[in-house]
Structure formats: structure tokens, C-alpha cells
Write an enzyme that holds these catalytic residues in place. Structure first.
Site, short mmCIF file in Angstrom:
data_model
loop_
_atom_site.label_atom_id
_atom_site.label_comp_id
_atom_site.label_asym_id
_atom_site.label_seq_id
_atom_site.Cartn_x
_atom_site.Cartn_y
_atom_site.Cartn_z
N CYS A 110 7.91 -4.69 9.08
CA CYS A 110 6.86 -3.77 9.51
C CYS A 110 5.47 -4.40 9.64
O CYS A 110 5.22 -5.15 10.57
CB CYS A 110 6.84 -2.56 8.58
SG CYS A 110 6.00 -1.09 9.29
N LYS A 157 8.73 -7.76 1.39
CA LYS A 157 7.62 -7.62 2.35
C LYS A 157 6.36 -8.28 1.81
O LYS A 157 5.92 -7.99 0.69
CB LYS A 157 7.38 -6.14 2.62
CG LYS A 157 6.34 -5.81 3.68
CD LYS A 157 6.27 -4.31 3.86
CE LYS A 157 5.30 -3.89 4.92
NZ LYS A 157 5.25 -2.41 5.05
N GLU A 183 13.27 -0.38 8.18
CA GLU A 183 12.58 -0.34 6.89
C GLU A 183 12.85 1.01 6.23
O GLU A 183 13.04 2.03 6.91
CB GLU A 183 11.07 -0.50 7.13
CG GLU A 183 10.23 -0.51 5.86
CD GLU A 183 8.73 -0.59 6.14
OE1 GLU A 183 8.00 -1.06 5.25
OE2 GLU A 183 8.29 -0.19 7.24
#
Length: 254
Positions: free
Chosen positions: A139, A98, A26
Site C-alpha cells: 500500500c 509494511k 492488504e
């Protein structure tokens, strides 16, 4: 940017060592120090030279390349935290924004509000790569098991979790959550991770991992420094695990 140069060098090293599918962490392009710095250093996708450069690199090395995420401007005051998958021809084969924003209070001194600057995605993304069906995540998505259950139900057998876990949460939760996602979906999990102390003083955990469907760590970087880890992925192991323990396709009746 220094980050992009380091990323390119590590990608080249991994390809030289025989890797055919390579994933980066990321925030591959930058870890911003402030909102002002973020928007001063990011671009709309059509103007983002890094996208073109990574596409060219994938084509040159004849690899499938997942850039774990880069900040991409989507409006004057919002960015997307976006993964890019480039195929061996240098084509953008998939994009993933995300879905879960890192809005947390870890302790009295560490609070994060990702949604202040970033616009959450709303679509899981699955794509074929190298004979596997890949499910994309980033994440903080890792904490939301329903996303991975959905992926497994759709036939995903390889999951990527590029991340920049904080040092505090990484030490406590990083490996155990990744192993749980691999076990419950009977999938391989690749988790490239940012490590070290960044411009804004944030410490990230590092410790990139590759995990098999039994939940075993089969490759890792056991520190927070830049590096690579490589593993072979065995499709027969996925088939065997899914036949033996079919929890990945079973639903809970409440």
C-alpha cells in the site's frame, strides 16, 4: 471471519482458472473498526489460525500464494501489517512487514495514523517465485520510489503492491503510481486491492491491476467489488525492456 471465507473462495476460483501465483489485498483478514476491535481480533503469529489455513490452501491447490497482508500482534499494543508468501508445499517462504506507515491528513475530515497501532518494518524482502524474483511491498510503500529502485537494482522483476487505498487517494493516484513503478523498474507489478465500504465507514478504491514493464495495464478489476483478474507474465518482455531502457540500473549523479 467472512473476509477469510471470501478470500478462500476467490483464491480457489483463480486457481481453477489456471493461476499459479495468486495474491490477495492488504488487510485480507480484517479491516478493523477501532483500536479495541483490532486487538480483540488479532493474534500472535504462533496462535493465528489463518496462517495455517492459508498454508494448507496453498499446498492443496499447488500454488504460490501471497496473502497481501494480515494484522499480526507483535506486542500488547502493537501489530505488524504483514505479508505472507506460501510456496506450493504450504511453507511460509517469506514475510514482509509494511515499512512506511500511513500517517496522513487527506482533508479536514479524513486523517489516518497507522503508526498508532502498527510497528513499521525495516527490511525490504526479495524472494524467488515461479522463475521470477519478487519484491514485496504494501500500500503506502507505493509512494516511496527508492524502495522499488532498490528492488530493481537487486534483480527484482516482479513487484507486488497489495493495498487498501482510500477512495480519495485511489481515484487520484493509484493507477498512475503503479504504472510509474512498473516503468521505472522495467518490472511487472501486481496490485490486488481492497474495495468497497468497510465496518468503520472507510471507503477503499479497489481496481486491482496487473501492469507490464512498459506500463500497460494488462488485467484489471474496473470497480470496487470482490473479484479476480489474471494475466500471463512474459520474462522475455522484462529482458527486452531492461536492455532497451536500462534506467532501472542507472544511478543519478547529484
Amino acid at each position: 471471519m467472512d473476509n477469510l471465507t471470501v478470500a478462500e473462495n476467490l483464491i480457489r476460483q483463480a486457481a481453477s482458472d489456471g493461476a499459479k501465483f495468486i495474491a490477495t489485498p492488504e488487510n485480507t483478514s480484517l479491516m478493523q473498526a477501532s483500536t479495541a476491535d483490532l486487538f480483540a481480533n488479532i493474534f500472535y503469529e504462533k496462535d493465528f489460525e489463518a496462517v495455517e489455513n492459508f498454508a494448507a490452501l496453498a499446498k492443496e491447490l499447488s500454488i504460490d500464494l501471497l496473502i497481501g497482508s494480515m494484522a499480526v500482534k507483535v506486542s500488547n499494543n502493537k501489530a505488524a501489517n504483514r505479508s505472507y508468501l506460501f510456496d506450493q508445499n504450504g511453507t511460509v517462504k517469506a514475510r514482509y512487514d509494511k515499512m512506511h506507515m500511513f500517517d496522513v491528513t487527506i482533508n479536514q475530515t479524513e486523517t489516518w495514523q497507522e503508526s498508532a497501532n502498527y510497528q513499521a518494518g525495516d527490511t525490504p524482502v526479495m524472494v524467488d517465485v515461479g522463475g521470477f524474483k519478487l519484491g514485496l511491498s504494501i500500500c503506502y510503500d507505493l509512494r516511496f520510489a527508492a524502495l522499488y529502485k532498490h528492488y530493481a537494482a537487486q534483480g527484482v522483476n516482479l513487484i507486488t503492491v497489495p493495498a487498501a487505498f482510500t477512495a480519495i487517494t485511489g481515484k487520484a493516484h493509484w493507477e498512475v503510481l503503479l504504472r510509474a513503478r512498473a516503468i521505472e523498474t522495467s518490472s511487472y507489478v501486481m496490485a490486488p486491492a481492497q474495495g468497497g465500504v468497510h465496518q468503520n465507514g472507510r471507503a477503499t478504491w479497489g481496481r486491482s491491476l496487473i501492469i507490464n514493464p512498459w506500463g500497460e495495464v494488462i488485467a484489471k478489476i474496473d470497480n470496487d467489488a470482490p473479484g479476480i483478474c489474471i494475466a500471463d507474465i512474459n520474462p522475455q518482455m522484462i529482458a527486452d525492456m531492461r536492455r532497451k531502457i536500462p534506467a532501472w540500473r542507472q544511478q543519478t549523479k547529484l
